[in-house]
Design a protein around this motif. Structure first.
Motif, short mmCIF file in Angstrom:
data_model
loop_
_atom_site.label_atom_id
_atom_site.label_comp_id
_atom_site.label_asym_id
_atom_site.label_seq_id
_atom_site.Cartn_x
_atom_site.Cartn_y
_atom_site.Cartn_z
N GLY A 160 32.07 34.91 44.75
CA GLY A 160 33.14 33.92 44.55
C GLY A 160 32.61 32.51 44.43
O GLY A 160 33.31 31.54 44.71
N MET A 161 31.34 32.36 43.99
CA MET A 161 30.70 31.05 43.95
C MET A 161 30.30 30.61 42.54
O MET A 161 29.55 29.64 42.37
N ALA A 162 30.80 31.32 41.53
CA ALA A 162 30.38 31.01 40.15
C ALA A 162 30.67 29.56 39.76
O ALA A 162 29.89 28.93 39.05
N GLU A 163 31.80 29.03 40.25
CA GLU A 163 32.18 27.65 39.89
C GLU A 163 31.41 26.62 40.73
O GLU A 163 31.38 25.44 40.39
N SER A 164 30.84 27.06 41.84
CA SER A 164 30.26 26.13 42.83
C SER A 164 28.78 25.87 42.64
O SER A 164 28.22 25.02 43.30
N VAL A 165 28.12 26.67 41.79
CA VAL A 165 26.66 26.57 41.65
C VAL A 165 26.32 26.35 40.18
O VAL A 165 26.80 27.07 39.30
N THR A 166 25.50 25.35 39.91
CA THR A 166 25.03 25.07 38.55
C THR A 166 23.50 25.22 38.53
O THR A 166 22.81 24.59 39.33
N THR A 167 23.01 26.06 37.63
CA THR A 167 21.58 26.34 37.49
C THR A 167 21.08 25.69 36.20
O THR A 167 21.79 25.74 35.18
N PHE A 168 19.90 25.09 36.24
CA PHE A 168 19.40 24.39 35.05
C PHE A 168 17.89 24.53 34.96
O PHE A 168 17.21 24.74 35.97
N THR A 169 17.36 24.44 33.74
CA THR A 169 15.91 24.53 33.55
C THR A 169 15.29 23.15 33.35
O THR A 169 15.94 22.22 32.87
N GLN A 170 14.02 23.05 33.73
CA GLN A 170 13.17 21.90 33.42
C GLN A 170 11.81 22.49 33.00
O GLN A 170 11.53 23.65 33.29
N SER A 171 10.98 21.70 32.33
CA SER A 171 9.65 22.17 31.94
C SER A 171 8.79 20.96 31.61
O SER A 171 9.33 19.87 31.36
N ASP A 172 7.47 21.14 31.57
CA ASP A 172 6.57 20.00 31.34
C ASP A 172 6.96 19.21 30.10
O ASP A 172 6.98 17.98 30.10
N PHE A 173 7.18 19.94 29.00
CA PHE A 173 7.48 19.34 27.69
C PHE A 173 7.82 20.48 26.74
O PHE A 173 7.68 21.65 27.08
N GLY A 174 8.26 20.10 25.53
CA GLY A 174 8.42 21.10 24.49
C GLY A 174 7.06 21.38 23.87
O GLY A 174 6.04 20.83 24.29
#
Length: 470
Positions: free
Chosen positions: A357-371
């Motif tokens: 029941g936490m789909a709205e409460s958690v935001t996941t995102f990516t980061q990386s050194d560079f393209g």
């Protein structure tokens, strides 16, 4: 693998001397659970993910430009997983994410990277690295990891934007890392709380609750506790002692949960079911899968860690694909294996959040050194570049595409290069890490003043403070 390890400060050396350095700081534990809980989960892709083959244009004109330049690295159009009715498709190894896009839970942020202020190609060429306008040490792994993890254009930055945000927002727990002691979670006075994988003990060596059956360990724990409770003569010593006391309390509290593996007594059946595609012989079978399984368990008992805002850090390495990036087909080769691990782990994690029941409460995102360079090198791979495309996932996300996709022309308006020898397709970012972080932290509830404190370059982008994906 190209991890960056921040230099040890005196604080972390002291903490390490007592075997508690990786446990981090923890404020007094609260059992009260606020109704409006929100968490961010950062996934850092170490080595520099090739965004150009992660999200690929499918309209005739741009796909032709892509295929012509990418040549042997070009993914066949028929292999791509079209995102809704759009002109873009995902790498076939990311197939687990296409249903999330269809459900409006996946956003793609185009061409984002470290920037001091908005930057045109003409400005970049005229500046030639002489002023703050050009971020330092472009195309270098260790420096660009710091710029992304710190959301600054200071390659010497000692703190990470996750750590600074947790301090500025007054979060009860520091950044909770299931992926080691990264720069992202460091603040001026706290290191991240680093958790091991499922099946591993949590606590200082010989001082975890399970070790207390042997009397010398119990005496050692008493001695460490009494040392930590003595009055401190400096702020640094006081902060260190507080970290030690909190870490010992927390390892007693969380140790059994951290150690628990899928299917064991007391494990959460809903989380286990969500991760079932990755579970082999009672173990989560991939590194990122294990990290996100731990994060799901911690989010399930979020009240134990306290507070109504939490920030997590996970990571996957191996993206420095200078050679053999692609195999005999689109689903083989180094890059495909890494993207499959990423897509499958994200899909299982999102399924677990939905079940909790936490789909709205958690935001996941990516980061990386560079393209990576649009133009391949001579080794069936790609080299270091700058702007990159990133994924943001969650029930609160405004699914779809955000930002400007670059013009796919070597030497074109988005490529740093002018002369033929330097035309590799290293995109000048059109969105900044500061704006990316501000969009995520704004959703968490950070005020304009708090955002300016955490993200020193944000003011340089005027009113364009949010990228709109939340």
């Amino acid at each position: 693998m190209s991890h960056h390890h921040p230099s040890l400060s005196r604080r972390r050396l002291l903490a390490g001397a007592l075997g508690l350095g990786t446990l981090g700081a923890l404020a007094p534990l609260r059992s009260a659970q606020a109704a409006d809980f929100k968490a961010l989960v950062c996934i850092f892709l170490y080595g520099g993910n090739d965004g150009m083959n992660s999200v690929v244009p499918m309209d005739a004109g741009r796909y032709a430009d892509y295929a012509r330049v990418r040549a042997g690295l070009a993914l066949p159009q028929a292999s791509l997983g079209r995102l809704g009715t759009s002109d873009f498709g995902l790498h076939p190894a990311l197939a687990a994410l296409t249903p999330l896009f269809a459900a409006g839970k996946l956003a793609v942020q185009f061409n984002v990277g470290p920037l001091h202020a908005p930057l045109t190609k003409a400005q970049y060429r005229a500046d030639a690295g002489r002023t703050a306008l050009t971020p330092p040490s472009l195309f270098s792994h260790s420096d660009q990891q710091v710029l992304w993890e710190s959301a600054s254009t200071d390659a010497q930055s000692r703190t990470g934007w996750g750590g600074r945000a947790s301090a500025a927002l007054g979060l009860v727990s520091p950044v909770i890392s299931v992926g080691g002691n990264g720069h992202f979670g460091l603040s001026e006075l706290a290191a991240p709380l680093v958790l091991p994988g499922p099946g591993d003990g949590f606590g200082a060596a010989g001082l975890a609750s399970a070790d207390m059956t042997w009397k010398p360990n119990a005496l050692k724990l008493d001695a460490v506790k009494s040392l930590a409770e003595q009055s401190a003569d400096t702020d640094l010593a006081g902060a260190l002692q507080k970290q030690q006391i909190d870490a010992m309390a927390l390892s007693e509290q969380l140790g059994p949960l951290v150690k628990r593996k899928p299917g064991e007594a007391g494990s959460n059946a809903a989380i286990d079911a969500a991760f079932a595609p990755l579970i082999v012989n009672g173990n989560v079978s991939t590194g990122l899968g294990r990290q996100l399984y731990q994060a799901a368990k911690m989010l399930d008992v979020r009240a134990t860690l306290g507070g109504n805002r939490q920030i997590y850090f996970a990571q996957l390495g191996g993206f420095d694909t200078h050679g053999e990036q692609i195999g005999t087909d689109a689903l083989s080769g180094q890059h495909a294996g890494l993207l499959k691990q990423l897509g499958d782990a994200l899909a299982c994690f999102q399924a677990a959040l939905t079940a909790l029941g936490m789909a709205e409460s958690v935001t996941t995102f990516t980061q990386s050194d560079f393209g990576r360079t649009f133009k391949p090198n001579n080794s069936n791979g790609t080299d270091h570049a700058w702007g990159n495309h990133h994924f943001v996932l969650g029930g609160a996300v405004k699914g779809g595409f955000h930002g400007q996709y670059p013009v796919l022309a070597l030497g074109g308006p988005d490529d740093v290069g002018v002369d033929s020898w330097e035309q590799h397709g290293r995109w000048i970012p059109t969105s900044s890490v500061d704006q990316y972080a501000a969009t995520l932290l704004g959703w968490m509830g950070a005020s304009a003043g708090q955002l300016d404190t955490v993200l020193p370059n944000l003011a340089n982008f005027g009113s364009a403070r949010s990228l709109g994906f939340l």
